[in-house]
Design an enzyme around this catalytic site. Structure first.
Site, short mmCIF file in Angstrom:
data_model
loop_
_atom_site.label_atom_id
_atom_site.label_comp_id
_atom_site.label_asym_id
_atom_site.label_seq_id
_atom_site.Cartn_x
_atom_site.Cartn_y
_atom_site.Cartn_z
N SER A 164 11.51 59.06 -40.51
CA SER A 164 11.99 59.39 -39.17
C SER A 164 11.85 58.13 -38.32
O SER A 164 11.10 57.21 -38.67
CB SER A 164 11.15 60.52 -38.55
OG SER A 164 11.41 60.64 -37.16
N TYR A 176 3.02 64.72 -36.96
CA TYR A 176 4.34 64.37 -37.48
C TYR A 176 4.52 62.86 -37.63
O TYR A 176 4.86 62.36 -38.70
CB TYR A 176 5.43 64.96 -36.59
CG TYR A 176 6.82 64.72 -37.12
CD1 TYR A 176 7.30 65.45 -38.21
CD2 TYR A 176 7.66 63.75 -36.57
CE1 TYR A 176 8.56 65.22 -38.73
CE2 TYR A 176 8.92 63.52 -37.07
CZ TYR A 176 9.37 64.25 -38.15
OH TYR A 176 10.63 64.01 -38.66
#
Length: 322
Positions: A164, A176
């Site tokens: 990401s 995350y």
């Protein structure tokens, strides 16, 4: 001088364009195993590669998702249920893949399975909240890769890991970004170690896209639940006003930033699997290319200032600034 410089830059991009257009031969004979095919990027990629004639082995979290995907694709595509947090499930899926690829090996492994919740300010979370995300996004990906690597090496194939832009710059709290920084580190080491075996490793770094993982309502409910179980002293320091402002800002940012065209990401994945000369990293989405990626190269104080005061994740002030 400037003319020569422009000519060199133009020649570089022309050569790169030519190299990236070269496609691997006999794609219809190559097997690709994809995790996280129940929805989002994995689901679209499975259908995309199936339409291209490749032999797709799609792993879904539930049997229901596997049946739905199978109904949308050709007979070439096969499905298996997989929980990347369970060793027994990974072992069974690995044996299932071996039985299908045989001596040809596995051309492509796409580690796409991932989650974003629990989510919230770091002080609101527990160690277990961080471990929940790391078990799927990082440790699960590592175990799947280690299990299938002999098959990928046999085919001199590809490993495609979905990271990401949050793996380049930690734009939010919680586990995350931590997990995606780990994906970046693991992929970099893996790429260098596997190069002598002819295996290529690519990293996909999407910006914000509208998937189940970025479902606004689910994230807001999760943040509220995380807040509700936070320690009393934490609630006192931040205050209810902070929570309300944070939820409002988060809702606005998610609805505004998340793009619906998932093919921007899956096209990068497909190129990494089918091009003779894939890139090492693929940034997908205008926000990744034009905002977060350039900002990751800025001085830290400048990046912090942008994110804190003028960026899409700018934050309200806590009740008590101790």
């Amino acid at each position: 001088m400037w003319l020569y410089l422009a000519a060199l830059v133009g020649l570089y991009y022309l050569v790169r364009w030519h190299r990236e257009r070269q496609v691997v031969s006999h794609l219809q004979d190559k097997y690709v195993f994809i995790t996280g095919c129940g929805s989002g990027f994995g689901n679209l990629l499975a259908r995309q590669l199936d339409m291209r004639g490749m032999r797709v082995l799609a792993a879904c979290r539930t049997e229901k998702a596997a049946v739905q995907l199978k109904a949308q694709t050709s007979d070439r595509l096969e499905t298996v249920t997989l929980d990347v947090t369970k060793t027994d499930s990974i072992t069974a899926a690995t044996q299932w893949v071996k039985e299908r690829v045989g001596d040809r090996g596995l051309w492509g492994l796409v580690n796409n399975a991932g989650i974003s919740l629990p989510f919230g300010r770091i002080e609101w979370l527990t160690k277990e909240d961080f471990m929940t995300i790391l078990d799927v996004n990082l440790l699960g990906m590592i175990e799947v890769t280690l299990s299938l690597l002999p098959l990928v090496r046999k085919a001199r194939g590809r490993v495609v890991n979905v990271s990401s832009i949050a793996g380049r710059m930690a734009v939010t709290g919680g586990g995350y970004s931590i997990s995606k920084f780990g994906v970046e580190a693991f992929s970099d080491s893996l790429r260098r170690e596997l190069a002598p075996f002819g295996v290529k490793v690519a990293i996909i770094e999407p910006g914000a896209f509208k998937t189940n993982m970025n479902n606004t309502e689910r994230i807001l409910l999760n943040v509220q639940a995380v807040w509700d179980r936070a320690r009393p002293e934490i609630k006192e320091i931040y205050g209810e006003k902070y929570l309300a402002s944070y939820l409002k800002l988060l809702s606005k940012s998610l609805r505004k930033a998340c793009k619906e065209n998932l093919s921007e990401v899956t096209d990068c994945m497909e190129h990494a699997l089918t091009a003779c000369h894939p890139r090492t990293r693929y940034s997908a989405g205008w926000d990744a290319k034009l905002f977060y990626l350039p900002m990751s190269y800025m001085p830290t104080f400048l990046g912090d200032a942008i994110l804190t005061w003028v960026g899409p994740v700018s934050l309200p002030r806590p009740a008590k600034d101790l």
